[in-house]
Design a protein around this motif. Structure first.
Motif, PDB file in Angstrom:
ATOM      1  N   ASN A 182       0.837  -1.202   0.000  1.00  0.00           N
ATOM      2  CA  ASN A 182       0.000   0.000   0.000  1.00  0.00           C
ATOM      3  C   ASN A 182       0.874   1.255   0.000  1.00  0.00           C
ATOM      4  O   ASN A 182       0.964   1.990   0.964  1.00  0.00           O
ATOM      5  N   GLY A 196      -4.161   1.026  -3.948  1.00  0.00           N
ATOM      6  CA  GLY A 196      -3.779   0.566  -2.620  1.00  0.00           C
ATOM      7  C   GLY A 196      -3.328   1.635  -1.665  1.00  0.00           C
ATOM      8  O   GLY A 196      -3.190   1.373  -0.467  1.00  0.00           O
ATOM      9  N   LEU A 206      -7.995  -2.116  -2.200  1.00  0.00           N
ATOM     10  CA  LEU A 206      -7.380  -3.431  -2.340  1.00  0.00           C
ATOM     11  C   LEU A 206      -8.287  -4.555  -1.845  1.00  0.00           C
ATOM     12  O   LEU A 206      -8.277  -5.663  -2.393  1.00  0.00           O
ATOM     13  N   CYS A 252      -1.480  -8.681   0.699  1.00  0.00           N
ATOM     14  CA  CYS A 252      -0.926  -7.344   0.924  1.00  0.00           C
ATOM     15  C   CYS A 252       0.375  -7.401   1.711  1.00  0.00           C
ATOM     16  O   CYS A 252       0.496  -8.138   2.680  1.00  0.00           O
TER      17      CYS A 252
END
Length: 304
Positions: free
Chosen positions: A164, A171, A177, A191
């Motif tokens: 991110n 993101g 996301l 992630c």
């Protein structure tokens, strides 16, 4: 002990004393790697591994991307060399950082080689939004590319992780996301959560994003930052761990609450003579760079 070493040791001890008692510690056993971008000035794989081992890290988050420690076009030749050097230094390369964004031939070569040498995690590249185009259509397109990558992840049994990152990227807000990961619904696509970027992009609301994305977190990136006033504007700048505005107490409480036990990569984004930017011709004494990295690592270990 010279004056510089005395100040560094005293400062580290003060930070440890002030912060160690604050944290509800997450699950033990999370391994800490160092993002090798900060060490691009060490090009020899054996010297790189030995330096990282001496600092006390568990492993290497190796740059396998253009201008990285391993170039994608030379991955079959060089990645096994880097892994073997790490093993000789009693380290592991558990994770790597790539520029992979789609399931093409070069991506498959990289992931196939990573699987062959036992690397279980990789960070993807970033999908950049074009502001003149429809944002949600781009989100849909990026999600399809990520789903294609998930097929490669399954084929080569490797976890693909999207960071991110702050800025005009998919993101950055974290919220965008979650629907993608939910739709893909795979244990091998998730992630790499970066609380630094989450804090900078979302302010106090970063906690909401964390709780939303928590089921899909496959690795954690650790670094700190603060704001300075520059030319009349607040500017984000990196700083040593524990000296910035990231709420480490709350972050680690959440990591524990959600029972997140994943690999950690430490990043260093404050002034280290250009090493923080991946430069090979650094402008700071190597000993000072390594000492700063060791201080941050020592602090993180007291929290885990």
């Amino acid at each position: 002990m010279n004056r510089r070493d005395f100040i560094g040791t005293t400062l580290t001890g003060t930070i440890l004393a002030k912060t160690n008692f604050l944290f509800a510690k997450p699950a033990a056993g999370m391994k800490i790697s160092v993002f090798s971008k900060t060490l691009h000035w060490i090009e020899d794989y054996q010297a790189l591994a030995e330096t990282i081992a001496e600092m006390g890290f568990d492993g290497i988050d190796l740059t396998v991307r253009p201008d990285g420690h391993v170039l994608p076009e030379k991955v079959e030749l060089d990645l096994p060399k880097a892994v073997q050097a790490a093993k000789k230094a009693n380290l592991e390369i558990q994770m790597m950082t790539t520029a992979i964004l789609q399931a093409d031939a070069i991506s498959e070569r990289v992931l196939k080689t990573a699987n062959a040498v036992g690397i279980g995690h990789y960070r993807m590249g970033w999908y950049h939004f074009e502001m003149q185009k429809d944002i949600m259509q781009q989100v849909d397109s990026f999600g399809k590319q990520m789903k294609g990558l998930d097929a490669l992840n399954k084929k080569y049994k490797i976890s693909g992780e999207y960071q991110n990152h702050g800025g005009q990227y998919l993101g950055a807000a974290v919220w965008d996301l979650q629907p993608i990961f939910k739709s893909i619904n795979s244990p091998l696509t998730g992630c790499q959560y970066d609380v630094n970027h989450a804090t900078a992009e979302s302010g106090a609301n970063w906690e909401t994003g964390f709780r939303i994305i928590a089921p899909y977190i496959k690795s954690l990136a650790i670094k700190d930052f603060k704001y300075i006033l520059k030319d009349g504007k607040l500017t984000k700048v990196g700083c040593p761990l524990g000296e910035g505005i990231v709420d480490w107490k709350k972050f680690l409480q959440l990591v524990k609450q959600y029972n997140i036990n994943v690999p950690i990569t430490m990043h260093f984004e404050y002034d280290l003579g250009g090493a923080e930017n991946g430069l090979r011709n650094i402008k700071m004494d190597k000993k000072d760079i390594l000492a700063a990295m060791k201080r941050d690592l020592a602090l993180l270990k007291t929290w885990l």
